[in-house]
Motif scaffolding. Sequence first.
Motif, PDB file in Angstrom:
ATOM      1  N   ASP A 132      -7.232 -28.227 -27.478  1.00 45.98           N
ATOM      2  CA  ASP A 132      -7.176 -26.839 -27.017  1.00 45.98           C
ATOM      3  C   ASP A 132      -8.379 -26.094 -27.601  1.00 45.98           C
ATOM      4  O   ASP A 132      -8.525 -25.991 -28.819  1.00 45.98           O
ATOM      5  N   LEU A 133      -9.261 -25.590 -26.718  1.00 43.20           N
ATOM      6  CA  LEU A 133     -10.453 -24.862 -27.180  1.00 43.20           C
ATOM      7  C   LEU A 133     -10.323 -23.368 -26.930  1.00 43.20           C
ATOM      8  O   LEU A 133     -11.325 -22.668 -26.736  1.00 43.20           O
ATOM      9  N   SER A 134      -9.090 -22.848 -26.940  1.00 48.64           N
ATOM     10  CA  SER A 134      -8.918 -21.399 -26.880  1.00 48.64           C
ATOM     11  C   SER A 134      -9.339 -20.804 -28.225  1.00 48.64           C
ATOM     12  O   SER A 134      -9.489 -21.510 -29.226  1.00 48.64           O
ATOM     13  N   SER A 168     -11.321 -31.461 -23.516  1.00 53.44           N
ATOM     14  CA  SER A 168     -10.845 -30.153 -23.962  1.00 53.44           C
ATOM     15  C   SER A 168     -10.279 -29.382 -22.781  1.00 53.44           C
ATOM     16  O   SER A 168     -10.512 -29.715 -21.618  1.00 53.44           O
ATOM     17  N   PHE A 169      -9.540 -28.320 -23.095  1.00 54.54           N
ATOM     18  CA  PHE A 169      -8.932 -27.493 -22.057  1.00 54.54           C
ATOM     19  C   PHE A 169      -8.757 -26.072 -22.590  1.00 54.54           C
ATOM     20  O   PHE A 169      -8.751 -25.838 -23.798  1.00 54.54           O
ATOM     21  N   VAL A 170      -8.592 -25.137 -21.672  1.00 60.22           N
ATOM     22  CA  VAL A 170      -8.245 -23.756 -22.031  1.00 60.22           C
ATOM     23  C   VAL A 170      -7.147 -23.299 -21.085  1.00 60.22           C
ATOM     24  O   VAL A 170      -5.965 -23.396 -21.399  1.00 60.22           O
ATOM     25  N   ASP A 171      -7.511 -22.843 -19.883  1.00 57.90           N
ATOM     26  CA  ASP A 171      -6.530 -22.420 -18.883  1.00 57.90           C
ATOM     27  C   ASP A 171      -7.248 -22.167 -17.566  1.00 57.90           C
ATOM     28  O   ASP A 171      -8.486 -22.207 -17.494  1.00 57.90           O
ATOM     29  N   LYS A 172      -6.480 -21.902 -16.535  1.00 53.69           N
ATOM     30  CA  LYS A 172      -7.055 -21.630 -15.220  1.00 53.69           C
ATOM     31  C   LYS A 172      -7.919 -20.371 -15.290  1.00 53.69           C
ATOM     32  O   LYS A 172      -7.486 -19.331 -15.805  1.00 53.69           O
ATOM     33  N   ASN A 173      -9.136 -20.470 -14.751  1.00 52.68           N
ATOM     34  CA  ASN A 173     -10.077 -19.350 -14.812  1.00 52.68           C
ATOM     35  C   ASN A 173      -9.810 -18.386 -13.655  1.00 52.68           C
ATOM     36  O   ASN A 173     -10.603 -18.248 -12.726  1.00 52.68           O
ATOM     37  N   PHE A 204      -9.847 -27.999 -17.420  1.00 56.26           N
ATOM     38  CA  PHE A 204      -9.964 -29.225 -18.206  1.00 56.26           C
ATOM     39  C   PHE A 204     -11.386 -29.743 -18.061  1.00 56.26           C
ATOM     40  O   PHE A 204     -11.972 -29.721 -16.969  1.00 56.26           O
ATOM     41  N   ARG A 205     -11.931 -30.211 -19.177  1.00 55.36           N
ATOM     42  CA  ARG A 205     -13.287 -30.754 -19.178  1.00 55.36           C
ATOM     43  C   ARG A 205     -13.278 -32.097 -19.897  1.00 55.36           C
ATOM     44  O   ARG A 205     -12.944 -32.166 -21.093  1.00 55.36           O
ATOM     45  N   HIS A 206     -13.623 -33.156 -19.155  1.00 53.95           N
ATOM     46  CA  HIS A 206     -13.726 -34.501 -19.739  1.00 53.95           C
ATOM     47  C   HIS A 206     -15.121 -34.645 -20.349  1.00 53.95           C
ATOM     48  O   HIS A 206     -16.131 -34.601 -19.644  1.00 53.95           O
ATOM     49  N   ILE A 207     -15.174 -34.803 -21.659  1.00 56.93           N
ATOM     50  CA  ILE A 207     -16.453 -34.743 -22.369  1.00 56.93           C
ATOM     51  C   ILE A 207     -16.986 -36.127 -22.738  1.00 56.93           C
ATOM     52  O   ILE A 207     -18.148 -36.442 -22.491  1.00 56.93           O
ATOM     53  N   LEU A 208     -16.142 -36.966 -23.321  1.00 55.28           N
ATOM     54  CA  LEU A 208     -16.613 -38.269 -23.795  1.00 55.28           C
ATOM     55  C   LEU A 208     -15.658 -39.367 -23.334  1.00 55.28           C
ATOM     56  O   LEU A 208     -14.489 -39.370 -23.731  1.00 55.28           O
TER      57      LEU A 208
END
Length: 801
Positions: A132-134, A168-173, A204-208
């Motif tokens: 969670d990157l909030s 990582s994720f936060v929420d719907k923009n 959601f962002r797939h980073i690695l």
Amino acid sequence: QIKVSAVIISLNLCTSGRATSCEDCLMIHPSCAWCAQEDFGRSTSLTSRCDLSLNLQKRGCEARFIEFPTSSASILQNTPLSSKGSGSAQYDVVQIMPQKISLNLRPGDQTWFSLQVRQVEDYPVDLYYLMDLSLSMKDDLVTILNLGTKLAHEMGKLTSNFRLGFGSFVDKNMSPFSYTAPKYQENPCNEYKLFQRCVPSFGFRHILPLTDKVDRFNEEVQKQVVSRNRDAPEGGFDAILQAAVCQEKIGWRKGAYHLLVFTTDDVPHLALDGRLGGLVQPHDGQCHLDERNEYSASTKMDYPSLALLGEKLAENNIFLIFAVTKRFYVIYKNFTALIPGTTVEILDQDSKNVIQLIVNAYSNIRSKVELTVSDHPEDINLSFTATCQDGTPLPGLRRCADLKIGDTVSFNVSVEARSCPSHGADQTFTIKPVGFKDRLEVAVHHKCDCSCSSTAQINSSTCSSIGTHTCGICHCEPGHLGARCECQEGDSSSVQLGDCREAEGKQLCSGRGECSCNQCVCYESEFGKIYGSFCECDDFSCTRHKGVLCSGHGECDCGECKCHAGFIGDNCNCSTETSSCISDDGNMCSGRGNCVCGHCQCTEPGAFGDTCEKCPTCPDACGTKRECIECRLFNSGRLADNQTCQRLCKDKIVTVENLETKEPDAVLCLYKTDNDCVMKFTYSEHASGLSLLTALAEPECGGAPDAFMVLLVVVGSILLIGIVLLAIWKLVITIHDHQEFARFQSARSRARYEMVRMLYLHCDVILIHGGSRLFFLGFKSDSEAESHLRTTTSPSLTSLV
């Protein structure tokens, strides 16, 4: 089985009159057989062909004409279990045996098979860290900057083949979930005093992708910047589903354990929450990562449901680990009951304990085996019996716990077909341990047809050319009746009313049919089927539970519920399943009650809970909780083994410096430690259902007394008391002597005074020796002597001659 057979023989359901064909006979009960012999039973009713196999032979039916199929199981693939997971043959690792089984099932009959499961050593592990990157997680981001290296080191102790990924994720923009005003588009933290700069919100962002190069994990984490959303809940379930179904982009390996670590400090959005933002399309459960590896359907579809989430995690063999702060532990704990293969751990506010948390969760996962069934046919009953490490069969249980790596456990599976499927004779289902890629494929072939049906003769002369002759009897065309189709409906010329009465004085066809051609033709009913030689039976006049016939767990047969496997009782409402009664410590109802109909009935006064696990007033309550205090706080005691402690001790423990028992329902517990210290804690139950243990941070210890010093103090005290008493005695005696001496002196002085007075009064001349001199006193009269006496003190008279 002996008791069941005895009941069948005494009731003999086979001859109840329900069967009008060979297939009907096989459906009545597994003990029923059909005689297809042509000349059998011509002098009796048609239903006499359906009977116990032994009875049919006694009545002259040859064995070769008896239709009596039985259930059986045959193994198609049985590759031996592997002993190690990693190596050149890691993709051929086998953890379940057998792998394929074929079953032949007759309706109502049971067969069984056994399977073995092993947790092999050194099995590969894929771990995807979903964070969670909030904005509230900014401190946690700093803590995990070097997580990759440290985690790889710790996991290296458990497996030699470890890979790590990051997302990582936060929420719907979109509103109302995120800030959408123009000034917040590039920087949602604009005008936010506590934190000036953050990136735009994202779903959601797939980073690695999963990799064994853990340094890349550290590099990617250091690049991350937190974001800011508007409401408290996060869009984490969107991220979990994408991480589960996007297998190629994430990089999940088929021959590895899949661990998805989900870290957050708040609750998630659930299905239907998306409608607040106008999202009415349900989640389709598919992968929607674009070329930038971002979730492209975030603002197009609703959040996924718990059911969809559990389905996709199981489908892709993923263990989900909720790493959440203490405040939301109970909420996520409830989620684990709805999503198989999920565990929850308490995360520190700054994620300092995340490595130990992951290691503990992985150890907990590897310490248990639980079977799940997918594509379970509705008309098939499965009953499990687990045999774990102690070798004791546990009926109704499909899981084993407290296992060590390399342990092998077995399960017996009983299979029963309640009926024949309408859509075909063959079915398949799969049994697999939660999170395993290995599975047991079970093919089911239903024995619903009689072999004699394959030689049926249409318009047979035996059936007056107006019926089909099959399995020894005629199936007449509509409008015709009789053993040889010789009668027509409504033809009363051949009616013999006595053949349609069950007994003298009874109604014709039990009042529920008409007598035609010496047979009862039963009426149709909107409630069900009326059948029997005299229409005396039906399939709807059985007891009900909550309005449901036979509780939905049995079939109504002639006024009596015939329960499916796993259920008993007059209305089949009592389950024989006991897995729901097994407490975390492996005991039935925690040893404080009985399992009745799949639910614990607590017999110990004060015990409560689904498995009677809560009992603050029980005599053993302090002893049970003491073991958890020892292992959780001091890593000691009988449960010091980490896996056992994590599984059995799930209560919330709060440490304090000074223990105060303010709550009226709290129980104070004390015990003596190995160091002769005293440990104190209180035990109470909260309305939330969680147990709360409040314990001292450290046991209360006093210095051990020196025996010599104790002896010296005791002797010294005795001597001191003796001396004080002597001194007091001496003081009292001295004061007494002084008083007596003073009285003596006073008496002597008075005596001298009187003597001198007498001398003065009665003597004419007195010779007094004073020191070295002599004095002569002469008085002329008594008055002169008296006057001299008053002016002369007696002490001056030291000697009187």
